[in-house]
Structure formats: structure tokens, C-alpha cells
Motif scaffolding. Sequence first.
Motif, PDB file in Angstrom:
ATOM      1  N   UNK B 178       0.831  -1.202   0.000  1.00 60.12           N
ATOM      2  CA  UNK B 178       0.000   0.000   0.000  1.00 60.12           C
ATOM      3  C   UNK B 178       0.865   1.250   0.000  1.00 60.12           C
ATOM      4  N   UNK B 179       0.557   2.169  -0.920  1.00 62.44           N
ATOM      5  CA  UNK B 179       1.318   3.404  -0.971  1.00 62.44           C
ATOM      6  C   UNK B 179       0.893   4.324   0.178  1.00 62.44           C
ATOM      7  N   UNK B 192      10.508  12.041  14.419  1.00 58.11           N
ATOM      8  CA  UNK B 192       9.297  11.251  14.207  1.00 58.11           C
ATOM      9  C   UNK B 192       8.701  11.425  12.830  1.00 58.11           C
ATOM     10  N   UNK B 193       7.650  10.667  12.604  1.00 56.63           N
ATOM     11  CA  UNK B 193       7.029  10.572  11.283  1.00 56.63           C
ATOM     12  C   UNK B 193       5.523  10.625  11.426  1.00 56.63           C
ATOM     13  N   UNK B 194       4.887  11.250  10.444  1.00 54.63           N
ATOM     14  CA  UNK B 194       3.439  11.166  10.332  1.00 54.63           C
ATOM     15  C   UNK B 194       3.168  10.362   9.068  1.00 54.63           C
ATOM     16  N   UNK B 195       2.398   9.293   9.225  1.00 58.04           N
ATOM     17  CA  UNK B 195       2.168   8.356   8.119  1.00 58.04           C
ATOM     18  C   UNK B 195       0.707   8.448   7.686  1.00 58.04           C
ATOM     19  N   UNK B 196       0.495   8.848   6.432  1.00 58.40           N
ATOM     20  CA  UNK B 196      -0.851   8.962   5.856  1.00 58.40           C
ATOM     21  C   UNK B 196      -1.095   7.743   4.986  1.00 58.40           C
ATOM     22  N   UNK B 197      -2.177   7.015   5.304  1.00 59.36           N
ATOM     23  CA  UNK B 197      -2.460   5.784   4.553  1.00 59.36           C
ATOM     24  C   UNK B 197      -3.941   5.749   4.201  1.00 59.36           C
ATOM     25  N   UNK B 198      -4.346   4.858   3.285  1.00 55.64           N
ATOM     26  CA  UNK B 198      -5.780   4.653   3.091  1.00 55.64           C
ATOM     27  C   UNK B 198      -6.399   4.173   4.409  1.00 55.64           C
ATOM     28  N   UNK B 199      -7.647   4.584   4.666  1.00 58.89           N
ATOM     29  CA  UNK B 199      -8.290   4.261   5.946  1.00 58.89           C
ATOM     30  C   UNK B 199      -8.254   2.761   6.226  1.00 58.89           C
ATOM     31  N   UNK B 200      -8.426   1.926   5.185  1.00 59.28           N
ATOM     32  CA  UNK B 200      -8.529   0.469   5.396  1.00 59.28           C
ATOM     33  C   UNK B 200      -7.189  -0.170   5.775  1.00 59.28           C
ATOM     34  N   UNK B 201      -6.100   0.553   5.640  1.00 62.93           N
ATOM     35  CA  UNK B 201      -4.776   0.009   5.982  1.00 62.93           C
ATOM     36  C   UNK B 201      -4.375   0.318   7.423  1.00 62.93           C
ATOM     37  N   UNK B 202      -5.091   1.260   8.033  1.00 73.24           N
ATOM     38  CA  UNK B 202      -4.620   1.817   9.310  1.00 73.24           C
ATOM     39  C   UNK B 202      -4.514   0.773  10.425  1.00 73.24           C
ATOM     40  N   UNK B 203      -5.491  -0.148  10.506  1.00 71.45           N
ATOM     41  CA  UNK B 203      -5.481  -1.116  11.607  1.00 71.45           C
ATOM     42  C   UNK B 203      -4.260  -2.025  11.554  1.00 71.45           C
TER      43      UNK B 203
END
Lengths: 128, 367
Positions: B178-179, B192-203
Motif C-alpha cells: 500500500x502506498x 518522528x514521522x506522520x504516516x498517511x495511509x488509506x483508511x482500510x490500511x490503518x489497523x
Amino acid sequence: MAAVPTDLLYSKTHEWVQIEGDAVRVGITDHAQDSLGDITFVELPKLGTSVKKGGDAGVIESVKAASDLFSPVTGEVVSLNDSLESAPENINSDPYGSGWLYTVKFTDKSELDSLMDYEAYEKYLETI
Amino acid sequence: MKKTVLYEKHLSLKAKIAPFGGYEMPVQYEGIIKEHNAARTGTVIFDTCHMGEFKISGDSAVSDLERILSCDVADIKTDACRYGFLCNGNGGVIDDQILYRISESEFMMVVNASTEEGDFEWIKSQISENTKVENISAQTAKIDLQGPLSPKIAALILQDSITELKFYNFAYNYYKDTRVLVSRTGYTGEMGFEIYSPAETASLLWDDCISKGAVPAGIGARDTLRLEIGFPLYGHELSIDRNAIQSGFNRAISQKKVFIGSSAVFAPSADNQILVGITLDGRRSAREGDMVLNKSGQEAGIITSASFSPTLGYAIALGYVNKEYSQPETLLKIISGKNEFSGKVSRLPFYKNATARSDIKLMIGMS
């Protein structure tokens, strides 16, 4: 959370009381410390002053909250847990032991009758 | 009340839940101080899915954004981020935001949860017809990995190397297939890092970070961490009723351009009060709204945030004071209920050893 000790008495404001001759040792319950979160500051009543049952007996602060302390009995404050000044976190880690707050020489033993035993306190916790 | 896609995770971790910005958010898991210390010495993970993200694009996007943001926009490099304010015509702060430049004419704006809807309407009303703005908050999850050891966990989780990522820059990366977008930003002062992902990948991403050693941290620790660095929190230090210039975040306010509110922001008396850090004598904290007095007892300002500082071991606060009391070491009094505390103006940050700008390669070499 730890089990409610069976040999203590409890107030509705979540103080515990241990009878030691003509005085009582006072602290806050495990439920109270858990609700407050990490405790960062405690102000206790001054040594030698009088406290009244249900009256102000200092302040307890956590990172997120401040809460008044109430005396479970009427009497004279005869000792304080000075270690809480630098280590208030003892109330979180050991609320019934090293996290005790102060002792009061009571004037009216019958006041103790209105406090709850552990079974009553456990039931009370279920209602709140 | 809304819930983030990670809400069930917080319940299973036995978090204490409270409303924040219109969401049911975890205040703490095992304890604020433990989580705070983990961010200063190890790695924590925050659910920040509640925050809002807008995509803004088009040939006029730069000129539109120059008008609606207090910071310069044209000179932001592709793959870089910049902090700035959305101001109204009076110079009041509608929100604070971070702008990500994805390409020459495409941006992502990250805003606060409580202000997301109002921001979106405001932006739509202010941009030209050929600029497109899209609210992508619902489909965008955001997880923050913060702490001096966070590069190690980020390196284990992400496909591509993160060692070249500079402070306030971002890059696309992959979590499994997933990109994701990864920026070297945060709200703790630490690496630190802030990681933005598709909602369905977050869990999956959340569980994976925790299995690699990240400690889940709630908004309680997030607040004490940002306060030790002196970062403002919208609704406390920043509001529609406060002129942006009073925040003292002059890097976020361009003096080289005209933007909405700029004439009010640069008006001669706009900075009659200034946001300052105040250290208190002792562990006992002041409260938001407490009055600040000068040493002779005259009113001098107001407290906007306050807490015991877990790292420093004493109470700290942010507040607005009249300009003449804003110099470091100025003695102040704070009226907190029936108590009066002594304090003095402190340079920010309160905590000076945070690692956000450290060399990532040296951090990864740390054990």
C-alpha cells in the motif's frame, strides 16, 4: 485494579480509613487513584490542625485533573506522609500502603459507623 | 460523536476514552506519564486519524493559497511541508495547518479535527473557480510515530529507506503493497514521522508498529509533550479572537506578501499581547483561564494551557501577557482559584533536548 482490602473502612468520596487505636490512617482508594491518573501533586492538611468529617482536607492533582480531598472523620491531624511531596506517584503505585495521606486522632468514634465496609464499598463502586 | 477507524483498537488496549475535536479519542492507555516518557526516550504511536486533510490543486492553487495562508507558499519545494495559519479578515486564526507540496500545482493541507468542516467551507469560498479543493479526510488515515527510536520502527515497517528524509520533508513510501505518504513532522518535538495511509490500511499498520515496539500514546501525553515544546493547540493558544501575530510564530507569518488578514496582523498595536512560556515554582499546575498578574499585582494576561511537566518535574504554562511582561525572566503571579502561584517568563521550548531536528542516520545508529 487491585482488590478492595477487607480490613479497611471507606467513604463515598473514595477515601479509605484504617483504625489505629484512637486515630485513623487515611488514604484514597485504588478506584480513586485510577480515575485521577498519574498523580503529580498533593496538598495535605497541616499538622496539628482540625479536620471535620466531610470537610476539606487538601487537594490532589494529576496530569489531567484536580480533586479535593475530604476528611472521613473529625479530629486533629497528627501525622503526614511527607514522602508524597517528592513522590506523589506512590499514591498510584501503592494507594493502600506507601501512598497513605495522613492520620487523624478522632474525637467521635461513632462517626466511623457511617463509613462503608469493603463489601458495601464494592457494591457502591458498581453503582457509579 | 465520531470515531476513528482505530477506535476498536483503543478499546481492546483498554484506553480511557474522552471527546476531543468531535471524536471519541483515547486519552491514555497505561498512563500519561509513562506514555510521555516513552516519546522522549523510545517510540510512541498516536492515532491522529481525526485530523482533516484537503487536496488542493490547479494552476491557480499557489496564488490562491498565498492569499488564504499566512506563510509563503510559492517557495515551498516539492516534497516539503510548511506550517502556517488560515486567518480571517481581522487577523484572527481560523486554524493552524501544515501544507504539503505534492507537485508544482498540487497540495495537501492538514488541519485540526474540530475546525475541519469550517476550514473546508472557508477555503471553498476563497479560492478561484479553476482551483479544486477536495476533502479527503474520511478516506485518509493518519498515524504518528514519534520518539528518538522511531526511525528504527519506521525502517522495519516501510519498504523504502527513510534515512534521507529531512525535517519537514515528506516522501511516498510503501507499507506492504500500500502506498503511504510519510513526513518527518510531528507534535512532540521529537524525531518522528506522520504516516498517511488509506483508511482500510490503518489497523494493520497500527498493530504492526506496536508489535515492533511502539508504545500506544493518547491525547493526554500528546498534550504534555507539545506543551513542553511550546507548540500551540488550536482552541487554546490559537483562536478566531486572537490576532495571529500574538502567537509569536513569526516564521509562520510572511512579511513579503498580502494575505487575508495581513493588514490586521501587521497593524501597529496588533501585538499588544504576546504568547509566552511561564515556568511555575513547584509541581502544582495552573489552569486554563487563570489570570496572570505582574509582580505588583496588576492584571497582565491569561493562561491558555498548563500542566505538570513530566520531563522537567515542575509545572509549566503557556499564556498571553501584555507585551511589556513578555521578556524572559519577568516575574509573574498566577491566580488559580483560591491559590496564587509565582512564575516567570521562560524561553521556549521549555524542554530543550528534543530530537526532531537530529540526524536520522545517527538516530538509527543508536541502540
